[in-house]
Design an enzyme around this catalytic site. Structure first.
Site, short mmCIF file in Angstrom:
data_model
loop_
_atom_site.label_atom_id
_atom_site.label_comp_id
_atom_site.label_asym_id
_atom_site.label_seq_id
_atom_site.Cartn_x
_atom_site.Cartn_y
_atom_site.Cartn_z
CB VAL A 1 60.43 56.56 10.34
CG1 VAL A 1 59.84 57.44 9.47
CG2 VAL A 1 60.99 57.71 11.72
N GLY B 1 60.93 51.56 5.76
CA GLY B 1 60.90 51.78 6.95
C GLY B 1 62.54 51.85 7.58
CE LYS B 2 68.50 51.94 7.52
NZ LYS B 2 68.88 51.32 6.31
N GLY B 3 64.87 52.56 11.45
CA GLY B 3 64.66 52.82 12.88
C GLY B 3 66.26 52.61 13.68
#
Ligand SMILES: NC(=O)C1=CN([C@@H]2O[C@H](COP(=O)(O)OP(=O)(O)OC[C@H]3O[C@@H](n4cnc5c(N)ncnc54)[C@H](O)[C@@H]3O)[C@@H](O)[C@H]2O)C=CC1
Ligand SMILES: O=C(O)CCC(=O)C(=O)O
Length: 434
Positions: A73, A118-120
Site C-alpha cells: 500500500v 508505504g507498507k506491505g
C-alpha cells in the site's frame, strides 16, 4: 468527514472492530482538527494513493504449488518516494497494510526525510516454511510487485519476520529484472540489506537504538537517571532486543519479556545477552529461559516496572489492560501498539507515551542513510552512522517534546501535528490549494 474506514463500512466491507485503521484515522483526525488542516489536504491524506494486491504461485519443497497473497500500500508521496517495511505474518491484510502505510507517512515526515509512506507484506506464517521456500516466496513476491517498487519510487525494508536476508533476495531479484547496465545502480530498491551487499553498518540496531535514545532523552528532560530503572519488553526480535541491549548498557534492568510463544519475569533482572543467546538455540523463543519464571500472558502489562516497551504487534495496550499498567513511561517500539481507547486511559493516569512515529523512527532514518550510501556509491562507518542517528533522533525528540509542552498536549498529537504540517506546507507551496 468521510474517511477511508467509513467508506469501507458503508460498502459493507469487513472492517475489524477497532482495527489499526480506526486507530490511525482517529489519531490523524484529532491532530488535523487541532491544527485546522485545510479540508482539501485532509481529503488527500485520508486515502491511500495506490493499493497493490498480488496473488502468486510458489512451488513448495514437496513439489506442490501454493498460492500466496501479498500487499503493498502506497499512502502518500508528497515529500518523496514511498518508504516502509514488508511484514510476513498471518495478520497481514489490506487493512493492516493501509494503517501501517499511513503511519509511515507521518513517521518519515516527522523525521524530516525526503520520503512518503508505504507498507506491505504477505499473509503467511513463516515458521511453517523452509528457508528455501521462503526464498522462493520472496523472489516471486518481488517479481509480482514488479515496477510498483523501485529505488526512486517505493523502497521496502524489514519489518516483522523479515530481515536482511529477505532484503538481499528482493534486491537480487529486482536487479535481475533491470537492463544489465542498470542493475547495480538499483540496489537501493530496498534498505536493511546485509552489510556485505550494499547494507548499512548499524541498520540492524538502528530502530532499537532509537527507542533507547527516546527513553534516554525523556529521562534527561525529567532529571531521572536510567540506572536502576526496571523495564519490560514485548517482542524480543530486532527492535525489542536492541532496545533492551542499549538500555541495559546504560544501567537499566530488564525484568520481563513477552514474545509470540510465552512470557517470562525475573524482578531481580534478566540478562539481555544471555536471553539473546538462549533464543538462538531455542528456535527463536524465550520459553523456558532458565533464569526467569513463566508468567500468565494476560498479566504481562500489569507487571511491576518503570518503563514498558511494546515492540511486537499493534493494538496491544487497550482499555482492558491500560488501567493496570504500572510503568510511568511507554516507549512504542512497535507500530500502533496502543489503541486510542487505551491511550486515553494512560493520559488520564499521567503515564507518558513516546509515540511510535517518533520512538521507532531510528529504523527509517537508518534506512535513509543506507539509501544515500548506495545512491552516492559510499561506504559509511558504524561510528558515523550512530552519531548521525543520535543527532537526528535528538532533533525529532526535541521538536515533539517542545511542541507538546508549549501547546499543553500529549506527545502523539504533537508528533502528528508536526508531521502533517510539513506535508501541508509542501502541497500549499506547489500551489494546488490557494
Ligand atoms: N525492524 C524495524 O526496523 C522496525 C520495526 N518496527 C516495528 O517494531 C515491531 C517489531 O518489529 P521487529 O522487531 O522488526 O520484528 P521481529 O520479527 O524481529 O520480532 C518480532 C517479535 O515480536 C514477537 N511477537 C510476535 N507476535 C507476538 C505476540 N502476539 N505477542 C507477543 N510478542 C509477539 C516475536 O516473537 C518476536 O520476538 C513491529 O511492530 C514493527 O512494525 C518499527 C520500526 C522499524
Ligand atoms: O526502514 C524503513 O524503511 C521502514 C521501517 C519500517 O517499516 C517502520 O519504520 O515501521
Amino acid at each position: 468527514m468521510t474517511t477511508l474506514t467509513a467508506d469501507l463500512k458503508k460498502n459493507n466491507k469487513k472492517v475489524p472492530v477497532r482495527g489499526m485503521m480506526d486507530n490511525v484515522m482517529e489519531q490523524f483526525n484529532s491532530a488535523s482538527d487541532y491544527i485546522g488542516l485545510h479540508p482539501n489536504i485532509r481529503k488527500i491524506l485520508s486515502i491511500t494513493n495506490n493499493e497493490i494486491i498480488v496473488n502468486f504461485p510458489v512451488k513448495m519443497d514437496n513439489g506442490e504449488v501454493e498460492i500466496f497473497q501479498g500487499y503493498r500500500v502506497q499512502h502518500n508521496n508528497a515529500l518523496g518516494p514511498y518508504k516502509g517495511g514488508l511484514r510476513y505474518h498471518p495478520t497481514v491484510d489490506i487493512d493492516a497494510a493501509r494503517a501501517l502505510a499511513m503511519w509511515m507517512t507521518w513517521k518519515t515526515s516527522l523525521a524530516g526525510l525526503p520520503y512518503g509512506g508505504g507498507k506491505g507484506g504477505i499473509k503467511i506464517d513463516p515458521s511453517k516454511y523452509s528457508q528455501a521456500e521462503l526464498e522462493r516466496i520472496t523472489r516471486r513476491f518481488t517479481f509480482a510487485l514488479a515496477d510498483n517498487i523501485g529505488p526512486e519510487h517505493d523502497i521496502p525494508a524489514p519489518d516483522v519476520n523479515t530481515n536482511s536476508q529477505t532484503m538481499a533476495w528482493i534486491a537480487d531479484t529486482y536487479m535481475s529484472t533491470r537492463p544489465p547496465a542498470e542493475r547495480t545502480a538499483n540496489q537501493h530498491v530496498v534498505t536493511g540489506k546485509p552489510d556485505g551487499s550494499g547494507g548499512l553498518e548499524g541498520r540492524d540496531r538502528a530502530t532499537g537504538y532509537g527507542v533507547y535514545l527516546s527513553i534516554k532523552f525523556w529521562a534527561e528532560k525529567n532529571n531521572e537517571p536510567l540506572v536502576g530503572k526496571k523495564f519490560i519488553v514485548q517482542g524480543f526480535g530486532n527492535v525489542g532486543y536492541w532496545a533492551a541491549h542499549f538500555l541495559e548498557k546504560d544501567g537499566a534492568q530488564l525484568v520481563a519479556v513477552q514474545d509470540a510463544y510465552g512470557s517470562i519475569e525475573n524482578q531481580k533482572g534478566i540478562n539481555v545477552e544471555d536471553l539473546f543467546n538462549y533464543i538462538k538455540v531455542n528456535e527463536g523463543s524465550i520459553v523456558d529461559f532458565p533464569n526467569a519464571k513463566t508468567i500468565d500472558k494476560d498479566k504481562f502489562f500489569a507487571l511491576n516496572c518503570d518503563i514498558c516497551i511494546p515492540a511486537a504487534l499493534g493494538n496491544q495496550i487497550t482499555k482492558q489492560n491500560a488501567p493496570k499498567i504500572k510503568a510511568t513511561l511507554i516507549a512504542e517500539g512497535a507500530n500502533g501498539p496502543t489503541n486510542v481507547e487505551g491511550e486515553k486511559i494512560l493520559i488520564d493516569r499521567g503515564i507518558t507515551v513516546i509515540p511510535d512515529i517518533l520512538c521507532n523512527s531510528g529504523g527509517v532514518v537508518g534506512s535513509y542513510f543506507e539509501w544515500l550510501q548506495n545512491r552516492n556509491g559510499e561506504i559509511w562507518q558504524l561510528e558515523d552512522v550512530m552519531a548521525k542517528l543520535d543527532k537526528k533522533m535528538k532533533e525529532s525528540f526535541n521538536k515533539v517534546f517542545d511542541y507538546a509542552k508549549n501547546e499543553g498536549i500529549d506527545m502523539r498529537t504533537a508528533a502528528f501535528c508536526i508531521a502533517i504540517q510539513r506535508i501541508e506546507k509542501a502541497y500549499i507551496q506547489r500551489g494546488i490549494f490557494p
